[in-house]
Design an enzyme around this catalytic site. Structure first.
Site, PDB file in Angstrom:
ATOM      1  CD  GLN A  20     -27.352   0.372  26.705  1.00 53.70           C
ATOM      2  OE1 GLN A  20     -26.190   0.357  26.301  1.00 53.70           O
ATOM      3  NE2 GLN A  20     -28.345  -0.118  25.992  1.00 53.70           N
ATOM      4  CG  ASP A  69     -32.056  -8.044  28.231  1.00 52.76           C
ATOM      5  OD1 ASP A  69     -30.854  -7.921  28.527  1.00 52.76           O
ATOM      6  OD2 ASP A  69     -32.861  -7.093  28.228  1.00 52.76           O
ATOM      7  NE  ARG A 120     -30.938   0.348  29.296  1.00 53.92           N
ATOM      8  CZ  ARG A 120     -30.711   0.032  30.582  1.00 53.92           C
ATOM      9  NH1 ARG A 120     -31.025   0.856  31.577  1.00 53.92           N
ATOM     10  NH2 ARG A 120     -30.171  -1.121  30.906  1.00 53.92           N
ATOM     11  N   GLY A 121     -33.984  -1.836  29.966  1.00 54.36           N
ATOM     12  CA  GLY A 121     -33.705  -2.786  31.040  1.00 54.36           C
ATOM     13  C   GLY A 121     -34.919  -3.709  31.123  1.00 54.36           C
ATOM     14  CB  ALA A 122     -35.231  -7.396  30.992  1.00 55.45           C
ATOM     15  NE  ARG A 143     -35.023  -2.827  22.975  1.00 59.23           N
ATOM     16  CZ  ARG A 143     -34.012  -2.676  23.841  1.00 59.23           C
ATOM     17  NH1 ARG A 143     -34.232  -2.159  25.029  1.00 59.23           N
ATOM     18  NH2 ARG A 143     -32.787  -3.038  23.506  1.00 59.23           N
ATOM     19  CG  ASN A 184     -27.130  -8.874  29.930  1.00 61.39           C
ATOM     20  OD1 ASN A 184     -28.197  -8.306  30.195  1.00 61.39           O
ATOM     21  ND2 ASN A 184     -25.969  -8.385  30.330  1.00 61.39           N
ATOM     22  CE  LYS A 185     -27.835  -3.705  25.522  1.00 52.73           C
ATOM     23  NZ  LYS A 185     -28.648  -3.557  24.274  1.00 52.73           N
TER      24      LYS A 185
HETATM   25  O1  MRU Z   1     -30.923  -2.554  25.479  1.00 54.06           O
HETATM   26  P1  MRU Z   1     -31.136  -2.437  26.962  1.00 54.06           P
HETATM   27  O2  MRU Z   1     -30.453  -1.274  27.561  1.00 54.06           O
HETATM   28  O3  MRU Z   1     -32.598  -2.538  27.334  1.00 54.06           O
HETATM   29  O4  MRU Z   1     -30.433  -3.749  27.520  1.00 54.06           O
HETATM   30  C1  MRU Z   1     -30.472  -3.972  28.899  1.00 54.06           C
HETATM   31  C2  MRU Z   1     -29.637  -5.072  29.355  1.00 54.06           C
HETATM   32  O5  MRU Z   1     -29.058  -5.818  28.588  1.00 54.06           O
HETATM   33  C3  MRU Z   1     -29.619  -5.304  30.825  1.00 54.06           C
HETATM   34  O6  MRU Z   1     -28.413  -5.876  31.208  1.00 54.06           O
HETATM   35  C4  MRU Z   1     -30.752  -6.259  31.182  1.00 54.06           C
HETATM   36  O7  MRU Z   1     -31.969  -5.805  30.705  1.00 54.06           O
HETATM   37  C5  MRU Z   1     -30.838  -6.491  32.623  1.00 54.06           C
HETATM   38  S1  MRU Z   1     -31.599  -5.149  33.468  1.00 54.06           S
HETATM   39  C6  MRU Z   1     -31.740  -5.673  35.060  1.00 54.06           C
END
Ligand code: MRU
Length: 358
Positions: free
Chosen positions: A204, A245, A54-56, A97, A255-256
């Site tokens: 997270q 993201d 996970r994480g973009a 996703r 973002n999250k």
């Molecule tokens: O659902 P996730 O855990 O993939 O969401 C991740 C985020 O929102 C992060 O803040 C984002 O991807 C930035 S990672 C450098």
């Protein structure tokens, strides 16, 4: 662990034989450290969908390796049949996703490699695909490092920083984006006090950000998401650092879930709110945040996951958006690998990245 072992954590890589993608299963951290060897289409798809990776940026890197691993299965086909199968795998992974643009952008980049190679034998195209995936990975390492350097222009020794979700090494490569400045600064002897939003519902912040910071020896304190106002009012926060993201051309940032609330609070308390953004996460095809598709996830993540007992009656409805959009006007600056952008973002982002070539 020390700082280097955190910033060099092997979260996503191609297996030595090239037939699998190897990841740390982020859904099990911090309680178990399990590495997975993923080869099958369904397990590669599920790894993204279930947030094992996970994480973009990490999702984009993973998808590039994954589509290469799957393409190897079609090595014996002629170009046209190879491309039909490749496109199916690409679309399947892409559907795992919707919000983080890196997934689609890196699969599109891999697609470009195949189409550019139409005159080459398929085994040669496969080599190009492997090289491209490795290049995507290395570029992310460089971008994270450069973003972290620019971030150091925004902090002073002893800063209190509020984080939301996880934008560290696990979500990217090496230093991370939103957390990179803290790791790089700490390496250079600076001290920080991070307050980490736990980040409901998938935690997270609690499970991953505090894991990374604690292991690196950076002072961190876990708070529930609804305590951000409290720590801001108490004067503990000098800046908010978040990742992203998908950033629209005007600077609106997905973002999250919960990020926009942090930005609104930060504005209320006069605290700078910084977004850390590799160019791979900018989507000039989205004019504003209204064009960004927000992922909706299962109700069980709110009511059941991480709880010994369900927290609500089974029939209670849940709305579980995984992301929200922070309006550009709430963002003090967007920190990229090419420099720090300030409002108006339509101009500053386009000036650095050419308004479409990011
Ligand atoms: O659902 P996730 O855990 O993939 O969401 C991740 C985020 O929102 C992060 O803040 C984002 O991807 C930035 S990672 C450098």
């Amino acid at each position: 662990m020390n700082i280097r072992s955190v910033t060099h954590i092997d979260n996503v890589r191609l297996s030595d034989s090239g037939d699998a993608v190897v990841i740390i299963d982020q859904s099990l951290l911090p309680n178990e450290t399990v590495y997975l060897n993923l080869k099958e289409p369904e397990e590669l798809y599920d790894a993204i969908h279930e947030l094992r990776v996970r994480g973009a940026p990490a999702i984009g890197i993973f998808a590039a390796y994954a589509v290469y691993v799957l393409a190897r299965r079609h090595a014996a086909l002629d170009y046209d049949s190879f491309y039909v199968n490749f496109a199916q795998d690409r679309d399947y992974l892409d559907s795992s996703r919707p919000t983080a643009v890196n997934l689609h952008a890196m699969l599109t980049r891999m697609d470009g490699v195949v189409r550019a190679g139409r005159e080459k034998p398929v085994p040669e195209i496969l080599e190009c695909l492997r090289d491209e995936a490795i290049a995507i990975h290395r570029e992310d390492m460089d971008m994270c490092r450069a973003i972290s350097e620019y971030g150091l222009e925004l902090v002073k020794d002893g800063f209190g920083v509020l984080t939301h979700c996880n934008a560290g090494p696990l979500a990217t490569s090496r230093y991370g984006t939103g957390l990179g400045t803290l790791f790089l600064g700490a390496e250079r002897g600076m001290t920080f006090h991070a307050y980490c939003d736990e980040t409901r519902p998938l935690l997270q912040g609690a499970r991953l950000t505090t894991y990374e910071l604690q292991k690196a020896g950076i002072d961190c304190t876990l708070i529930c998401d609804n305590m951000a106002s409290f720590v801001m009012r108490e004067g503990r926060i000098d800046a908010c650092f978040v990742g992203c993201d998908r950033v629209a051309a005007n600077g609106d940032t997905a973002n999250k879930i919960g990020t926009s609330g942090v930005a609104i609070l930060a504005k209320h308390y006069g605290i700078p709110f910084y977004v850390f953004c590799p160019s791979s996460t900018i989507d000039f095809g989205c004019k504003t945040g209204a064009d960004i598709k927000i992922e909706l996830r299962a109700p069980e993540e709110i009511k059941e996951k991480f709880f010994i007992q369900p927290t609500a009656l089974p029939e209670v409805k849940c709305l579980n958006p995984a992301f929200d959009v922070t309006d550009a006007e709430l963002i003090t600056a967007i920190v990229t690998e090419k420099g720090i952008c300030r409002a108006p973002y339509t101009e500053s982002l386009a000036a650095l990245f050419g308004g479409g070539e990011a």
